[in-house]
Structures are given as C-alpha cells and as structure tokens.
Write a protein that holds these residues in place. Structure first.
Motif, PDB file in Angstrom:
ATOM      1  N   THR A 727       0.828  -1.201   0.000  1.00 12.85           N
ATOM      2  CA  THR A 727       0.000   0.000   0.000  1.00 12.85           C
ATOM      3  C   THR A 727       0.867   1.258   0.000  1.00 12.85           C
ATOM      4  O   THR A 727       2.054   1.214   0.305  1.00 12.85           O
ATOM      5  N   SER A 728       0.237   2.371  -0.294  1.00 15.98           N
ATOM      6  CA  SER A 728       0.941   3.651  -0.338  1.00 15.98           C
ATOM      7  C   SER A 728      -0.076   4.777  -0.187  1.00 15.98           C
ATOM      8  O   SER A 728      -1.262   4.586  -0.440  1.00 15.98           O
ATOM      9  N   LEU A 735     -10.128   5.443 -12.754  1.00 14.34           N
ATOM     10  CA  LEU A 735      -9.255   4.604 -13.569  1.00 14.34           C
ATOM     11  C   LEU A 735      -7.961   4.200 -12.860  1.00 14.34           C
ATOM     12  O   LEU A 735      -7.083   3.610 -13.482  1.00 14.34           O
ATOM     13  N   ARG A 736      -7.833   4.489 -11.562  1.00  9.97           N
ATOM     14  CA  ARG A 736      -6.714   3.941 -10.811  1.00  9.97           C
ATOM     15  C   ARG A 736      -6.915   2.433 -10.679  1.00  9.97           C
ATOM     16  O   ARG A 736      -8.031   1.957 -10.467  1.00  9.97           O
ATOM     17  N   VAL A 737      -5.837   1.667 -10.795  1.00 14.29           N
ATOM     18  CA  VAL A 737      -5.888   0.207 -10.688  1.00 14.29           C
ATOM     19  C   VAL A 737      -5.338  -0.202  -9.321  1.00 14.29           C
ATOM     20  O   VAL A 737      -4.269   0.270  -8.904  1.00 14.29           O
ATOM     21  N   GLY A 738      -6.063  -1.051  -8.615  1.00 12.10           N
ATOM     22  CA  GLY A 738      -5.632  -1.501  -7.297  1.00 12.10           C
ATOM     23  C   GLY A 738      -5.738  -3.008  -7.158  1.00 12.10           C
ATOM     24  O   GLY A 738      -6.312  -3.698  -8.006  1.00 12.10           O
ATOM     25  N   GLY A 743      -8.629  -8.869   3.330  1.00 16.19           N
ATOM     26  CA  GLY A 743      -7.918  -8.740   4.593  1.00 16.19           C
ATOM     27  C   GLY A 743      -6.456  -8.439   4.312  1.00 16.19           C
ATOM     28  O   GLY A 743      -6.007  -8.461   3.167  1.00 16.19           O
ATOM     29  N   ARG A 744      -5.705  -8.178   5.367  1.00 15.65           N
ATOM     30  CA  ARG A 744      -4.297  -7.830   5.208  1.00 15.65           C
ATOM     31  C   ARG A 744      -3.522  -8.990   4.567  1.00 15.65           C
ATOM     32  O   ARG A 744      -3.668 -10.142   4.959  1.00 15.65           O
ATOM     33  N   ASP A 745      -2.717  -8.664   3.588  1.00 18.85           N
ATOM     34  CA  ASP A 745      -1.836  -9.638   2.927  1.00 18.85           C
ATOM     35  C   ASP A 745      -2.619 -10.788   2.297  1.00 18.85           C
ATOM     36  O   ASP A 745      -2.243 -11.959   2.420  1.00 18.85           O
ATOM     37  N   THR A 746      -3.710 -10.487   1.612  1.00 19.40           N
ATOM     38  CA  THR A 746      -4.506 -11.529   0.957  1.00 19.40           C
ATOM     39  C   THR A 746      -4.608 -11.335  -0.551  1.00 19.40           C
ATOM     40  O   THR A 746      -5.328 -12.072  -1.220  1.00 19.40           O
ATOM     41  N   GLY A 747      -3.932 -10.330  -1.109  1.00 21.37           N
ATOM     42  CA  GLY A 747      -3.981 -10.129  -2.554  1.00 21.37           C
ATOM     43  C   GLY A 747      -3.354 -11.302  -3.284  1.00 21.37           C
ATOM     44  O   GLY A 747      -2.464 -11.982  -2.764  1.00 21.37           O
ATOM     45  N   SER A 748      -3.811 -11.547  -4.508  1.00 17.45           N
ATOM     46  CA  SER A 748      -3.258 -12.680  -5.255  1.00 17.45           C
ATOM     47  C   SER A 748      -3.254 -12.397  -6.747  1.00 17.45           C
ATOM     48  O   SER A 748      -2.232 -12.087  -7.324  1.00 17.45           O
ATOM     49  N   SER A 749      -4.425 -12.501  -7.367  1.00 24.46           N
ATOM     50  CA  SER A 749      -4.513 -12.343  -8.818  1.00 24.46           C
ATOM     51  C   SER A 749      -5.586 -11.350  -9.231  1.00 24.46           C
ATOM     52  O   SER A 749      -5.760 -11.103 -10.424  1.00 24.46           O
ATOM     53  N   GLN A 750      -6.322 -10.792  -8.263  1.00 20.37           N
ATOM     54  CA  GLN A 750      -7.474  -9.959  -8.602  1.00 20.37           C
ATOM     55  C   GLN A 750      -7.132  -8.475  -8.576  1.00 20.37           C
ATOM     56  O   GLN A 750      -6.477  -7.991  -7.652  1.00 20.37           O
ATOM     57  N   LEU A 751      -7.594  -7.769  -9.602  1.00 21.09           N
ATOM     58  CA  LEU A 751      -7.390  -6.334  -9.742  1.00 21.09           C
ATOM     59  C   LEU A 751      -8.743  -5.632  -9.787  1.00 21.09           C
ATOM     60  O   LEU A 751      -9.753  -6.243 -10.163  1.00 21.09           O
ATOM     61  N   PHE A 752      -8.755  -4.355  -9.409  1.00 22.09           N
ATOM     62  CA  PHE A 752      -9.958  -3.552  -9.585  1.00 22.09           C
ATOM     63  C   PHE A 752      -9.596  -2.237 -10.247  1.00 22.09           C
ATOM     64  O   PHE A 752      -8.468  -1.753 -10.117  1.00 22.09           O
ATOM     65  N   ALA A 766      -3.274  -1.484  -2.410  1.00 19.68           N
ATOM     66  CA  ALA A 766      -2.093  -1.189  -3.205  1.00 19.68           C
ATOM     67  C   ALA A 766      -2.501  -0.623  -4.559  1.00 19.68           C
ATOM     68  O   ALA A 766      -3.271  -1.240  -5.296  1.00 19.68           O
ATOM     69  N   ALA A 767      -1.985   0.559  -4.870  1.00 19.60           N
ATOM     70  CA  ALA A 767      -2.199   1.159  -6.188  1.00 19.60           C
ATOM     71  C   ALA A 767      -1.093   0.672  -7.106  1.00 19.60           C
ATOM     72  O   ALA A 767       0.089   0.869  -6.826  1.00 19.60           O
TER      73      ALA A 767
END
Length: 791
Positions: A727-728, A735-738, A743-752, A766-767
């Motif tokens: 994160t930052s 149109l920002r991609v995140g 939950g904390r530290d659960t990102g994997s393959s999904q973007l929004f 995370a941007a």
C-alpha cells in the motif's frame, strides 16, 4: 477492495484492507546502529535488503543506519518498509522518519503512523501536528516528487523496482496530505479541532483536511455539529473564495447527521450540482443524508443522462434507496424513463457506462410497488435475434432484476424462471419442472426469491437443488441463506458438502455460516427421527447438541489442506468456524497457525484458541500466550518467506491490452510503488491466466473487479501464495488500478479499476497502475477473451 461478497460501500476498512492487522514486535535498537553509510555506498544492496525486509514483514531488518543514510533512496525505502510492516515494531522508526527533511520520507512516515497509532493516539497526533507546523515554517524543506530521478546514480534502474526511486509516471506522494490523513485515522482528541482549523488554510490543505475528517467520521461514526457547519461553509464558498465541493465528502461518510444541519446540507449540495467535476459525486452522496427534501434533486440527477456522469447517476439511485418511501416512489417514477426501447438496434446501446445507472436503479427498488408496469416491460424485454453474448447478458440482467421484484415470494414465477436469456436451451426441461435454471444470472435471482419466505416443503426441495449443485455463485448464495433460515432441514449435511468442495469461495461461504451460526452445524440427538417423550422434570432442559461429524471432519481436513495456509482468506474462515464450534481436536493445528507469518491468520488462530481455552490468547509474537500477561517476553512476530517474484522483478511499466466483451481496454502497471505485485500480475498476464476469465464484480459508479480463478471473487492461482500488501498514500481516482483484498496480505490475482474518486480507499489498497478505456461499461459476467503485454 474486498474479494468476496461484503458490501463495498459500507466496507469496514479495518477488516478488509491492507492496514487491518498491523504486525507487532520490538523496535530496532538505535544504540547498536553502525555509522550512517556514505551517499551511494552499497545503495543497490541495501535497497534490495529493505525490499526483502518489507516483504518478509521483518521490522528488525530495517536499521537506524538505513534511516540515517545520506542516500535519499535508502531512507525512502526504509520508511516505506516500516510503513507497510506497521505495528509496535515499526513505530520508533516511523517517528524517526517523521523528522527527515525529504518530503517523500515524511509522507511514508505519516502514512505508517496513521495505521500504527492504536493505544498511542494522542502522542502520535501531537507528533504529526508538530511536523506539519515545522514544514510550514521550513520553506527550504525538500519536496522532490516521488517521480523525480533517484538521488544517486549508483541506485540506477534497481531503485524503481527495489523501492528507492520511482518511474517518471509514478504518482507523487504528498507529505501534507499524508500528515492530514494520519491525523484523521488516529482519531485522537485533538484530531477533529486540528483538522477543522486546517479547513481555513490554503485550498490544498483544506481538501486534505476534509478527506481526513471523512476518515474520522468513519472511525467515530459522528462529527461535531460545528464541524459540519465549517464543512458546509467551505463547500458553499464565499465572495473571497470559490466553493470547495470536496468538503461534502465527510458528510457522505456519516449514516446520521443532526436534524439542525439537514436543510443546509440540501441547499449546499444542490448548489454544487451545477458544477461538473470529479468532486460533484460527493454532493450527490451528501444529498442522500439530506432527507425527503433532497428526493427531487436526486431524481433529477438519476434521469438526466448526458448532463450527469454515469457514476453520479448510479450514486443518485443509491442515495434514493437510503431515503425510504419517498426515495422508492422517486425510483419507481424514474424507472419508466430509463427503460430502454425493445428495438433490437436500440438494445445494442446497452453496452456502455449508462447501463450501470439503470441497473443500479433497478437494484435500489425494494419491491415492485408503483413500478409494476415498467418492470413488466423489462421482465419481458425480447433479446435481439442473433445478439452477441454481451447484449444477451445485459438483457438478462434487466429481465431478471425486474422478474425478482415482480415475483415477490413466488420462486416458481414463470417470468423469473425464464428471465436468463444467456443460458443455452435445454429441450429436455421446462422452466417450472423443478430443476435449477441454468444461467448464472437467473439462478442467483431465483435463490434470492427462495430466501424471502420460510424454506420448507417444496421451497426446501428447490433450495437444496441450488445448494448442492449447479452454478457456483448461486450455490454460494444458497449456502449463505442457511445462516438466516433456521428452519432449513439437513443444514449440517449441506454445510459439510460445501466444505468439501474444491472451490475456495464455496468452502469459505459454508465456514462463514458456521462461524456466525454454529448451531447450524449441529444436530440435537434424534433430529430427523421421532423424538422420545420427555419426562416432566426435564422438559425445560435445553436439548444437547453435537457437532455433525461430517462438518468436524471437513474442517479438520481443511486445516491440513495443502496450499490452504497460503490463502489467508480461506484459512481465516475455516479457523473461525473451528473456533465457533470449539473443536478440541483442532487445537494442535491452531497452535501451528499461531506461528504463521500472516498477521490475519495469527489473529484468527488466537481468537479460536481463546474459545477453546476459555481465556484470551494472543498469537502476535508467533506463539500462543495469554493476552496481556505480565512478564510475557516481547518477541518479534515470525518473518515470512521472500516471494518468488522478488527474484525476477519487473523493472519498467508494462501495458496490458484486454480484449473484452465491452471492447478493447488497457492498463499500465507501474512497479515503482508495488514491485512484487506488479511482477505477479504481469507474469500471470503473460502466462495466459486472465484469458477467458470473467469480470465477477461491477458496482456501477464505483469499481470493476476481475481475476478470480472460479469467477466468484475468491481465491487465486494455485501455487501462488498470497501477496504482501504494498500500500501507499496514493489517491484512488477514476481509472486507478488496485489490488483486491479480503484482509491484510490476501492479494493474489485480482485487480480492480475505479470508476470515480473514492477517498475512503486511499492508503487501504495497493495502487499498481492506471487504466484507460470504458472499464465502467463492463458488467458482471463479461469475459476477458485475451490479454497482451508489452513493455
């Protein structure tokens, strides 16, 4: 952005975002630090080491010597690592970084302190305010933007990927904004009066203060009446200063506002509707807090296509939903003007951003009511002959949305059973034959209607058909009904079957039901059989219950499932279920999970162990122990493994081109602020992972999300452990991609991809880049046919 079914707009950020579970531990010993290295000396090596410390969540590996380095890139990387690690381990280092002369270091320090101030709120806010005042008094303070060239030539290209410098296109970190937002997020006694005073400052600082007051409003659930008045004064402007519409943002974060300010909210927010811009959305949202008098303005926004953006129109529909009966009448009246023509050529226009406003208005209706006529038109909307899948999908969303309102409690309503025109014809079945409908959109609509009445008899048979097989997302929705329908017979068997499934989303859905309603996984002795007649003296005694052996076995197996521990979302749900059922055989496994390097997993394990042992248990040091026990040794939490992506980082921005049902769309992923995450996404795109994936979540006017392996918003690619949050303090603008999270530290393959400005997401996710094209034109179920990558 949550990855599963939680409400986006009412998201409890402390649970769903990267900052939810800071890692505790001791601070580095400043007295043992070596002398600060000379500028450029060993910078690439230190940058790599600091990135590794950040990824492993090892605060002790960030030394005071790094923070005293003459190389600004090293100091920035150290501050960034501490900010992302968070907790007591990072606090002393973050406080030191706050005194740095570089604005980017200050931004990271303030950002980290804003999420590491629990039990230190007053002390932290005092330090933040003092630093802000010192910046004001020091015009010579370095304010080089994060996109500037690295300070030392030695760091070179490694700086961007390792965390020191940034690529030219990277977003600028704003120290003033980070300081203000941290003051709001800490929620100390001085936070509100300080931020109110800042509303009278320069415009940029006033906007930062307004956003920070929005953070405070979400934390405290209220703002003082004089604060609301100050915000409204700023939003209305004066002869000497133009209006600041961003000042309406905090009002939209409150569920309730004092009656005394409601008329003023309506007047000021309505006035801001005349001024186009990204902040006008805040005026629309504020009108949703202005009572019945705002209904007319909101209806005007909803129906004024071409005047207001699609995101604003969708927000107006949601605001009308908040306003009860008057809002429902306005939605019913508006729907008649929003219904598309049945002309096949006209229906081709459904693939566009305006479709989201219509769909949101349809979803905002609580019942058919006065909208019955336009709803019947929508429910019978004929699909154009030989229409492409994208058109059929949108027609199905309209037909099924209308049919579920018209059906009431009748889950056999013919309009409902035949609403999904995306499902292939099956000559061997009829819509009312009792078999589940085949399309995902229609199946989910039927499950919703099933849940509107007691699930017994024929309704129970229909429910079981959807809960046991068929469309995955309809099955998950059916399993979720078990928590709110205690009359469902055979619930333990259904839950056990779901827990044994391959799909993590289905498993998590069942585990979450058990965690909320553990009795649904238990059976009274003799349940399902004729019960013996009780003696008079034990009629009032509660019936003993036992956990279903099938449920217990499935949960214990999941705690040992290979790869499950690398998915904190899944394992957290399973731990919660085991704890709710007080499964004693799970205790050894929970002790192992107490030593996980994932802080959320440790937190879940500690709670579950506390239930089993009858006392509060903490796993924050990686070992189960009594929470708050006197004399307990302070030990740093266990560090994790360095992710595989860290050994082959993407060094330059990459452009991804998506061929989708809504046309060609692009995004540029930049490793400057999130090198490991961007490397993961670029690698997945190059491998073809996203080819054929569906867009599983679209909230019109807010976000488009994709990348789940099963298309339900859960899980990630096999063999890829969850990402650490990168994160930052970067604003989430259109149109920002995140990176999507659960939950904390659960990102994997999904973007929004964002549709509009969303300050409540700032710093929480995370941007990783910026998108281009009509991403808001996608709908749930659209397909990403292929993705191409170029540097």
């Amino acid at each position: 952005m949550p990855r599963r079914r939680s409400s986006l707009l009412a998201l409890p950020l402390s649970l769903a975002a990267c900052t939810g579970q800071p890692a505790p531990g001791p601070a580095p010993d400043a007295g043992s630090a070596a002398a600060a290295p000379a500028a450029g000396a060993g910078a690439p090596e230190r940058l790599g080491a600091l990135l590794a410390a950040e990824q492993r969540r090892a605060a002790l590996e960030v030394s005071p010597a790094d923070q005293q380095s003459r190389d600004v890139d090293v100091r920035r990387a150290a501050a960034r690592a501490l900010a992302r690690i968070g907790g007591d381990a990072a606090r002393p280092g973050l406080m030191r970084a706050l005194a740095d002369e570089d604005d980017e270091v200050i931004a990271w320090a303030a950002y980290g302190l804003g999420f590491s101030c629990k039990e230190h709120e007053n002390e932290t806010v005092s330090a933040l305010v003092a630093r802000a005042l010192a910046r004001d008094a020091s015009p010579g303070l370095s304010s080089a933007p994060s996109g500037a060239a690295p300070a030392s030539a030695a760091s070179g290209g490694a700086a961007a990927a390792s965390g020191g410098g940034a690529s030219p296109g990277a977003p600028r970190l704003d120290a003033g904004g980070a300081l203000a937002r941290a003051i709001g997020r800490c929620g100390a006694e001085a936070s509100e009066p300080t931020l109110v005073a800042w509303l009278d400052g320069p415009r940029e600082r006033a906007i930062h203060a307004a956003y920070a007051l929005g953070d405070l409003a979400a934390l405290k659930l209220k703002l003082r009446e004089e604060t609301l008045v100050a915000l409204l004064n700023l939003a209305s402007g004066s002869a000497a200063s133009p209006p600041v519409p961003e000042a309406l943002y905090p009002i939209g974060r409150l569920e309730h506002v004092p009656l005394t300010v409601i008329p003023r909210i309506r007047d000021v927010a309505a006035a801001r509707l005349a001024e186009a811009g990204g902040a006008r959305l805040f005026a629309v949202r504020a009108l949703g807090r202005a009572g019945e008098a705002a209904v007319g303005e909101l209806a005007r926004v909803l129906t004024s296509r071409g005047v207001f953006a699609a995101s604003e129109r969708a927000e107006a529909a949601r605001a009308l939903k908040r306003l009860g009966a008057p809002g429902q009448r306005a939605l019913a009246d508006a729907l008649a003007s929003l219904v598309p023509s049945a002309d096949p050529i006209a229906l081709t226009g459904l693939v566009g951003e305006d479709f989201g406003a219509l769909l949101t208005a349809l979803d905002a209706l609580a019942s058919a009511g006065a909208a019955r006529k336009p709803l019947r038109e929508l429910a019978a909307l004929p699909p154009p002959p030989s229409a492409p899948a994208a058109i059929l999908r949108r027609v199905a969303w309209l037909r099924c949305g209308a049919a579920r309102l018209l059906a009431g409690e009748n889950h056999r309503d013919p309009l409902l059973l035949g609403c999904d025109v995306t499902a292939p014809d099956d000559p061997g079945s009829k819509p009312d034959a009792g078999a589940p409908v085949r399309g995902s959109i229609g199946a989910r609509a039927v499950v919703e209607v099933i849940g509107r009445a007691a699930i017994t008899g024929a309704r129970l048979a229909a429910f079981r058909a959807y809960a046991e097989a068929g469309d995955l997302r309809a099955r998950e929705a059916a399993i979720e009904l078990i928590a709110s329908h205690e009359e469902i017979a055979g619930a333990p068997d259904l839950l056990a079957k779901a827990l044994s499934a391959e799909e993590p989303g289905l498993v998590a859905a069942a585990a979450e039901v058990i965690a909320r309603q553990p009795q649904r996984a238990s059976e009274a002795p003799g349940q399902g059989k004729r019960k013996r007649k009780r003696k008079r003296d034990d009629r009032d005694a509660p019936a003993a219950v036992v956990t279903s052996p099938a449920v217990e076995g499935a949960l214990l197996s999941l705690l040992d499932r290979p790869g499950a521990r690398d998915d904190p979302e899944l394992i957290g749900a399973v731990i919660d279920a085991a704890g709710a059922l007080a499964l004693k055989p799970a205790e050894p496994r929970l002790e192992e999970l107490c030593r996980s390097s994932y802080p959320t997993t440790r937190a879940h394990a500690g709670t579950a162990l506390g239930v089993l042992r009858g006392r509060k248990v903490a796993c924050d040091a990686g070992l189960p122990g009594d929470a708050g026990a006197a004399g307990r040794p302070v030990v740093a939490p266990p560090a994790g493994e360095l992710p595989a992506e860290a050994s082959a980082l993407v060094r330059e921005p990459a452009v991804l081109t998506f061929d989708t049902d809504a046309g060609e769309l692009t995004m540029t992923l930049d490793p400057a602020l999130a090198p490991v995450a961007v490397t993961r996404f670029v690698d997945l795109a190059r491998s073809g992972y996203y080819d054929g994936k569906i867009v599983h979540r679209v909230v019109p006017g807010f976000v488009t999300q994709f990348g789940a392996p099963f298309g339900d918003g859960a899980g990630g690619p096999p063999g890829r452990p969850a990402l650490r949050c990168e994160t930052s303090p970067v604003p989430f603008e259109p149109l920002r991609v995140g990176v999507a999270l659960a939950g904390r530290d659960t990102g994997s393959s999904q973007l929004f991809v964002m549709h509009a400005r969303a300050p409540h997401l700032d710093g929480q996710y995370a941007a990783v880049g910026v998108a281009a094209g009509p991403w808001a034109a996608l709908v749930d179920g659209d397909v990403i046919r292929s993705v191409k990558v170029r540097n």
